[in-house]
Write a protein that holds these residues in place. Structure first.
Motif, PDB file in Angstrom:
ATOM      1  N   ASN A 168       0.809  -1.224   0.000  1.00 29.61           N
ATOM      2  CA  ASN A 168       0.000   0.000   0.000  1.00 29.61           C
ATOM      3  C   ASN A 168       0.842   1.273   0.000  1.00 29.61           C
ATOM      4  N   LYS A 169       2.118   1.156   0.351  1.00 33.27           N
ATOM      5  CA  LYS A 169       3.001   2.328   0.321  1.00 33.27           C
ATOM      6  C   LYS A 169       3.553   2.597  -1.067  1.00 33.27           C
ATOM      7  N   ILE A 170       3.734   1.527  -1.875  1.00 31.04           N
ATOM      8  CA  ILE A 170       4.437   1.700  -3.153  1.00 31.04           C
ATOM      9  C   ILE A 170       3.511   1.809  -4.359  1.00 31.04           C
ATOM     10  N   VAL A 171       2.222   1.440  -4.195  1.00 30.64           N
ATOM     11  CA  VAL A 171       1.309   1.528  -5.332  1.00 30.64           C
ATOM     12  C   VAL A 171       0.509   2.829  -5.265  1.00 30.64           C
ATOM     13  N   PRO A 172      -0.075   3.271  -6.394  1.00 31.55           N
ATOM     14  CA  PRO A 172      -0.938   4.467  -6.377  1.00 31.55           C
ATOM     15  C   PRO A 172      -2.113   4.280  -5.413  1.00 31.55           C
ATOM     16  N   GLU A 173      -2.639   5.369  -4.935  1.00 32.91           N
ATOM     17  CA  GLU A 173      -3.706   5.334  -3.927  1.00 32.91           C
ATOM     18  C   GLU A 173      -4.907   4.513  -4.380  1.00 32.91           C
ATOM     19  N   GLU A 174      -5.282   4.618  -5.658  1.00 36.64           N
ATOM     20  CA  GLU A 174      -6.466   3.899  -6.145  1.00 36.64           C
ATOM     21  C   GLU A 174      -6.248   2.383  -6.232  1.00 36.64           C
ATOM     22  N   GLU A 175      -4.998   1.938  -6.127  1.00 31.92           N
ATOM     23  CA  GLU A 175      -4.705   0.502  -6.200  1.00 31.92           C
ATOM     24  C   GLU A 175      -4.469  -0.126  -4.832  1.00 31.92           C
ATOM     25  N   ARG A 176      -4.540   0.661  -3.793  1.00 32.19           N
ATOM     26  CA  ARG A 176      -4.287   0.133  -2.452  1.00 32.19           C
ATOM     27  C   ARG A 176      -5.352  -0.891  -2.050  1.00 32.19           C
ATOM     28  N   LEU A 177      -4.918  -1.883  -1.304  1.00 31.21           N
ATOM     29  CA  LEU A 177      -5.806  -2.955  -0.857  1.00 31.21           C
ATOM     30  C   LEU A 177      -6.487  -2.574   0.456  1.00 31.21           C
ATOM     31  N   LYS A 178      -7.707  -3.042   0.627  1.00 30.41           N
ATOM     32  CA  LYS A 178      -8.432  -2.802   1.868  1.00 30.41           C
ATOM     33  C   LYS A 178      -8.125  -3.918   2.870  1.00 30.41           C
ATOM     34  N   PHE A 179      -8.248  -3.593   4.139  1.00 29.08           N
ATOM     35  CA  PHE A 179      -8.048  -4.586   5.187  1.00 29.08           C
ATOM     36  C   PHE A 179      -9.352  -5.346   5.411  1.00 29.08           C
ATOM     37  N   ILE A 180      -9.245  -6.653   5.536  1.00 31.83           N
ATOM     38  CA  ILE A 180     -10.419  -7.523   5.633  1.00 31.83           C
ATOM     39  C   ILE A 180     -10.534  -8.088   7.050  1.00 31.83           C
ATOM     40  N   TYR A 181     -11.761  -8.047   7.588  1.00 30.88           N
ATOM     41  CA  TYR A 181     -12.055  -8.648   8.897  1.00 30.88           C
ATOM     42  C   TYR A 181     -13.149  -9.698   8.728  1.00 30.88           C
ATOM     43  N   VAL A 182     -12.883 -10.895   9.217  1.00 29.42           N
ATOM     44  CA  VAL A 182     -13.878 -11.968   9.243  1.00 29.42           C
ATOM     45  C   VAL A 182     -14.305 -12.133  10.705  1.00 29.42           C
ATOM     46  N   VAL A 183     -15.607 -11.965  10.966  1.00 29.66           N
ATOM     47  CA  VAL A 183     -16.108 -11.894  12.346  1.00 29.66           C
ATOM     48  C   VAL A 183     -17.091 -13.027  12.623  1.00 29.66           C
ATOM     49  N   ALA A 184     -16.895 -13.726  13.741  1.00 25.07           N
ATOM     50  CA  ALA A 184     -17.828 -14.763  14.182  1.00 25.07           C
ATOM     51  C   ALA A 184     -18.127 -14.538  15.655  1.00 25.07           C
ATOM     52  N   ASP A 185     -19.399 -14.250  15.976  1.00 22.40           N
ATOM     53  CA  ASP A 185     -19.769 -13.951  17.361  1.00 22.40           C
ATOM     54  C   ASP A 185     -19.804 -15.205  18.226  1.00 22.40           C
ATOM     55  N   GLU A 186     -20.149 -16.341  17.655  1.00 16.74           N
ATOM     56  CA  GLU A 186     -20.142 -17.614  18.394  1.00 16.74           C
ATOM     57  C   GLU A 186     -19.339 -18.619  17.575  1.00 16.74           C
ATOM     58  N   CYS A 187     -18.041 -18.664  17.813  1.00 13.85           N
ATOM     59  CA  CYS A 187     -17.176 -19.474  16.957  1.00 13.85           C
ATOM     60  C   CYS A 187     -17.422 -20.968  17.134  1.00 13.85           C
ATOM     61  N   ALA A 188     -18.064 -21.380  18.230  1.00 10.31           N
ATOM     62  CA  ALA A 188     -18.336 -22.799  18.443  1.00 10.31           C
ATOM     63  C   ALA A 188     -19.193 -23.372  17.322  1.00 10.31           C
ATOM     64  N   ASP A 189     -20.088 -22.550  16.753  1.00 12.14           N
ATOM     65  CA  ASP A 189     -20.942 -23.020  15.660  1.00 12.14           C
ATOM     66  C   ASP A 189     -20.127 -23.327  14.406  1.00 12.14           C
ATOM     67  N   LEU A 190     -19.030 -22.593  14.209  1.00 11.63           N
ATOM     68  CA  LEU A 190     -18.184 -22.832  13.044  1.00 11.63           C
ATOM     69  C   LEU A 190     -17.476 -24.176  13.131  1.00 11.63           C
TER      70      LEU A 190
END
Length: 348
Positions: A168-190
């Motif tokens: 994200n530092k070396i590419v143009p601003e429009e090519e920067r990658l977004k940070f991804i969050y995967v959320v599970a409130d009750e992981c026991a079900d997974l």
């Protein structure tokens, strides 16, 4: 010495107030901070500026913000007994991310249980997918795995680039990658689905450098709820009160007494890049949640369409998982229950 003081921090806290003992490796000095006045219950949540790879979960009792850095300690384990405040802490961190970094993040939710406390984020544009069953959860995780591979290829195309931070530092601003969050409130079900366990184990080990992080919440993180290899990759911990030492041992055996001795609601022990500190979530009622999230909701927002029908093989795996779960329930009635992870190991 530091070790001598650290072993007595609970007893010292009973006498003086909250005692936080830390060691500075640079100066070789042991610091003992005594706090005799806790953060009040009515201190309201207000947005705090963070980076897109940081999560704000609450305040230390000296009013220093507790901010978990996924760059240094990726993936979050959040645990506590019913009503202790763990779900509110997850909502606080996600709400703060949406308010301060909505253009730099993507959210994916695994909501396989009847509990739907995180549904308030479903119509937020940065939410990419909201799975509610095992088939869509498998598709979600396979998509995330494909995205991880795609990002790693992008890094390889750049000179001396190994992670999202450099990219994200070396590419143009429009090519920067977004940070991804995967959320599970009750992981026991997974963990009732073998294929999900396999995907999670792979992602938890490899996805950090590509800017993909996981937030898991559960009352317990025992062998029946998550396998030890996956749990070891949940580096940042937010631990609310547990009813007994057996439950506390499933999340952090070195912090058992601190967790058991916490006040019943909203107070937690944070084990993160700064060290181990006691903190408290801020006041955030349902009305306040709605007030904060409402400006960011778009009813026209559409979730990703993976455009993939569940394969016969996946259906067969899911049916086998259902059989195992039902069989476990029958065995439990006869006091012959076998931990599911042992079955998975034998199967492998």
């Amino acid at each position: 010495t530091y070790d001598t003081l650290k072993k007595q921090d609970i007893e010292l806290s009973k006498i003086f107030g909250i005692v936080q003992i830390s060691y500075d490796h640079k100066t070789k000095v042991t610091n003992c901070e005594i706090i005799n006045k806790r953060v009040a219950d009515d201190v309201p949540y207000t947005p705090i500026s963070v980076e897109p790879y940081e999560l704000f979960v609450g305040l230390q009792h000296n009013y220093k913000p507790i901010i978990l850095s996924m760059k240094e300690c990726p993936n979050v384990l959040c645990s506590g007994r019913v009503g202790s405040g763990k779900t509110v802490s997850v909502i606080t961190s996600l709400l703060n991310l949406v308010i301060t970094n909505k253009d730099n993040i993507e959210l994916f939710f695994c909501a396989m249980s009847e509990k739907q406390d995180l549904a308030m984020f479903r119509d937020v544009p940065c939410t990419q997918y909201y799975s509610t069953d095992r088939f869509t959860t498998i598709s979600l995780l396979e998509y995330i795995k494909g995205e991880m591979k795609r990002r790693n290829k992008l890094f390889q195309e750049q000179e001396m680039c190994f992670n999202i931070y450099t990219y994200n530092k070396i590419v143009p601003e429009e090519e920067r990658l977004k940070f991804i969050y995967v959320v599970a409130d009750e992981c026991a079900d997974l963990m009732e689905v073998d294929r999900v366990q396999e995907l999670l184990f792979d992602l938890l080990r490899k996805a950090r450098s590509s800017g993909i992080y996981f937030i898991f919440a559960s009352q317990r993180f025992s062998l029946a709820n998550i396998n030890p290899e996956s749990k070891s990759n949940l580096c940042s911990k937010v631990l609310f009160k547990m009813s007994n030492t057996a439950s506390a041992n499933t999340v952090a055996d070195n912090l058992t007494q601190q967790i058991v001795n916490l006040p019943p609601t909203r107070e937690f022990v944070a084990d993160y890049q700064e060290g181990v500190y006691q903190g408290k979530t801020l006041q955030l009622t349902e009305e306040q949640m709605i007030e904060y999230i409402k400006p960011h909701i778009d009813k026209e927002h559409k979730l990703l369409d993976f455009n993939k029908k569940t394969s016969k093989n996946e259906q067969k795996i899911a049916k086998n998982d259902e059989f195992l779960v039902e069989n476990d329930k029958k065995n439990a009635k006869n006091n012959k229950k076998t931990p599911r992870f042992s079955k998975i190991n034998n199967k492998k």
